[in-house]
Design an enzyme around this catalytic site. Sequence first.
Site, PDB file in Angstrom:
ATOM      1  N   ASP A   1      -6.527  -6.522   4.473  1.00  0.00           N
ATOM      2  CA  ASP A   1      -6.141  -5.217   4.195  1.00  0.00           C
ATOM      3  C   ASP A   1      -5.964  -4.919   5.481  1.00  0.00           C
ATOM      4  OD1 ASP A   1      -5.188  -2.672   3.573  1.00  0.00           O
ATOM      5  OD2 ASP A   1      -6.912  -1.983   2.604  1.00  0.00           O
TER       6      ASP A   1
ATOM      7  N   SER B   1       0.792  -1.230  -0.111  1.00  0.00           N
ATOM      8  CA  SER B   1       0.000   0.015   0.049  1.00  0.00           C
ATOM      9  C   SER B   1       0.893   1.149   0.060  1.00  0.00           C
ATOM     10  CB  SER B   1      -0.942   0.002   1.200  1.00  0.00           C
ATOM     11  OG  SER B   1      -1.332   1.489   1.227  1.00  0.00           O
TER      12      SER B   1
ATOM     13  N   ASP C   1      -4.551   3.529  -1.656  1.00  0.00           N
ATOM     14  CA  ASP C   1      -5.673   3.783  -0.570  1.00  0.00           C
ATOM     15  C   ASP C   1      -6.117   5.400  -0.936  1.00  0.00           C
ATOM     16  OD1 ASP C   1      -6.137   1.586   0.893  1.00  0.00           O
ATOM     17  OD2 ASP C   1      -3.972   1.752   1.371  1.00  0.00           O
TER      18      ASP C   1
ATOM     19  N   MET D   1     -11.171  -6.200   5.777  1.00  0.00           N
ATOM     20  CA  MET D   1     -10.532  -5.195   6.356  1.00  0.00           C
ATOM     21  C   MET D   1      -9.986  -6.057   7.986  1.00  0.00           C
ATOM     22  SD  MET D   1      -9.976  -2.544   4.643  1.00  0.00           S
ATOM     23  CE  MET D   1      -9.129  -1.581   5.762  1.00  0.00           C
TER      24      MET D   1
ATOM     25  N   HIS E   1      -1.576  -1.361  -4.178  1.00  0.00           N
ATOM     26  CA  HIS E   1      -2.510  -0.962  -3.611  1.00  0.00           C
ATOM     27  C   HIS E   1      -2.666   0.489  -3.369  1.00  0.00           C
ATOM     28  CE1 HIS E   1      -6.051  -1.912  -1.051  1.00  0.00           C
ATOM     29  NE2 HIS E   1      -5.829  -1.119  -0.123  1.00  0.00           N
TER      30      HIS E   1
ATOM     31  N   GLY F   1      -2.594  -4.492   8.953  1.00  0.00           N
ATOM     32  CA  GLY F   1      -1.849  -5.274   9.988  1.00  0.00           C
ATOM     33  C   GLY F   1      -1.137  -6.652   9.280  1.00  0.00           C
TER      34      GLY F   1
ATOM     35  N   HIS G   1      -8.484   1.314  -3.533  1.00  0.00           N
ATOM     36  CA  HIS G   1      -9.220   1.123  -2.603  1.00  0.00           C
ATOM     37  C   HIS G   1     -10.042   2.428  -2.229  1.00  0.00           C
ATOM     38  CE1 HIS G   1      -9.457  -0.250   2.205  1.00  0.00           C
ATOM     39  NE2 HIS G   1     -10.994  -0.069   1.427  1.00  0.00           N
TER      40      HIS G   1
ATOM     41  N   MET H   1     -12.008   4.601  -0.073  1.00  0.00           N
ATOM     42  CA  MET H   1     -12.822   4.926   1.302  1.00  0.00           C
ATOM     43  C   MET H   1     -13.328   6.103   1.466  1.00  0.00           C
ATOM     44  SD  MET H   1      -9.611   3.127   3.283  1.00  0.00           S
ATOM     45  CE  MET H   1      -8.519   3.194   2.088  1.00  0.00           C
TER      46      MET H   1
ATOM     47  N   MET I   1      -8.794   8.131   0.497  1.00  0.00           N
ATOM     48  CA  MET I   1      -9.676   8.542   1.570  1.00  0.00           C
ATOM     49  C   MET I   1      -9.950   9.841   1.636  1.00  0.00           C
ATOM     50  SD  MET I   1      -7.141   6.785   4.533  1.00  0.00           S
ATOM     51  CE  MET I   1      -6.329   5.531   4.526  1.00  0.00           C
TER      52      MET I   1
HETATM   53  C1  DX5 Z   1      -5.983   1.083   5.755  1.00  0.00           C
HETATM   54  C2  DX5 Z   1      -5.680   1.231   4.315  1.00  0.00           C
HETATM   55  C3  DX5 Z   1      -4.472  -0.158   4.396  1.00  0.00           C
HETATM   56  C4  DX5 Z   1      -3.170   0.612   5.086  1.00  0.00           C
HETATM   57  C5  DX5 Z   1      -2.392  -0.829   5.459  1.00  0.00           C
HETATM   58  O1  DX5 Z   1      -7.187   2.075   5.866  1.00  0.00           O
HETATM   59  O2  DX5 Z   1      -6.822   0.565   3.581  1.00  0.00           O
HETATM   60  O3  DX5 Z   1      -4.356  -0.382   2.957  1.00  0.00           O
HETATM   61  O4  DX5 Z   1      -2.481   1.183   4.398  1.00  0.00           O
HETATM   62  O5  DX5 Z   1      -1.535  -0.482   6.211  1.00  0.00           O
HETATM   63  P1  DX5 Z   1      -0.427  -1.400   7.319  1.00  0.00           P
HETATM   64  O6  DX5 Z   1      -0.173  -2.509   6.230  1.00  0.00           O
HETATM   65  O7  DX5 Z   1       0.407  -0.665   7.712  1.00  0.00           O
HETATM   66  O8  DX5 Z   1      -1.660  -2.057   8.102  1.00  0.00           O
HETATM   67 ZN    ZN Z   2      -6.518  -0.381   1.569  1.00  0.00          ZN
END
Ligand code: DX5
Ligand code: ZN
Length: 226
Positions: free
Chosen positions: A177, A12, A39, A141, A37, A179, A70, A72, A41
């Site tokens: 997605d 990501s 993200d 998630m 990936h 952790g 992705h 959000m 937001m």
């Molecule tokens: C969280 C994102 C993830 C995030 C994952 O909202 O959608 O893609 O970047 O990050 P890590 O791998 O650090 O948990």
């Molecule tokens: Zn993501």
Amino acid sequence: MTFDRSVKIAPSILSADFANFGLECEAIEAQGADWVHVDVMDGHFVPNITFGPDTCKAIRPHIKTVMDVHLMIAPVDPYIEAFAQAGADVITAHVEAGPHIHRTLQAIRGAGAKAGIALNPGTPVESVDYLLDMVDLVCVMTVNPGFGGQKFIHSQVEKVRKLRAMIGDRPIHIEIDGGVTPETAPLVAEAGADVLVAGSAVFKGGSVSNPAPYGENIKAIRAATR
Ligand code: DX5
Ligand code: ZN
């Protein structure tokens, strides 16, 4: 994009250097990333803001593999065409982002992209029951969306297992997605996930001028799933 269930690592770029997205995408691909990936937001659906379709369009020429976007954001529908035009291969929307996810998924495929649906940790897996024939990917998630570097939520492993059984023979990716580390990756891979998104666990210790740690981090996650 051909379909298979082998484990794919999708770094990501939320954890990349925001002043260097193009070079960061090239670096992670050169170091073994299978997908990239992205993200998006909006500061409304999630409590953080990243970037929009123009940034996706700008980084597209720097990605040779799969651009996995992705979203959000809420609302989603007014922006689908712009993300498809920006070159997204996969566009994933959240089931929680609005009352008309079915229409959203129709619109994503209608715009020529693969359709993904994402589930927050508190959302039951049954919410995809009537949508499986219109998606190419389900994203589970394993953190609450909004930020990188959060702790993996273990209750979601059972959700992945249930989802894998629901999917059966359908050509649908299961993406995880949040952790993902060499410690948590085997749990979800064993439960049936094939696309592992990892932000902090891939980018830690490296940079555009020192990309080798990206490769070591990707290798460590992949090796843990075998
Ligand atoms: C969280 C994102 C993830 C995030 C994952 O909202 O959608 O893609 O970047 O990050 P890590 O791998 O650090 O948990
Ligand atoms: Zn993501």
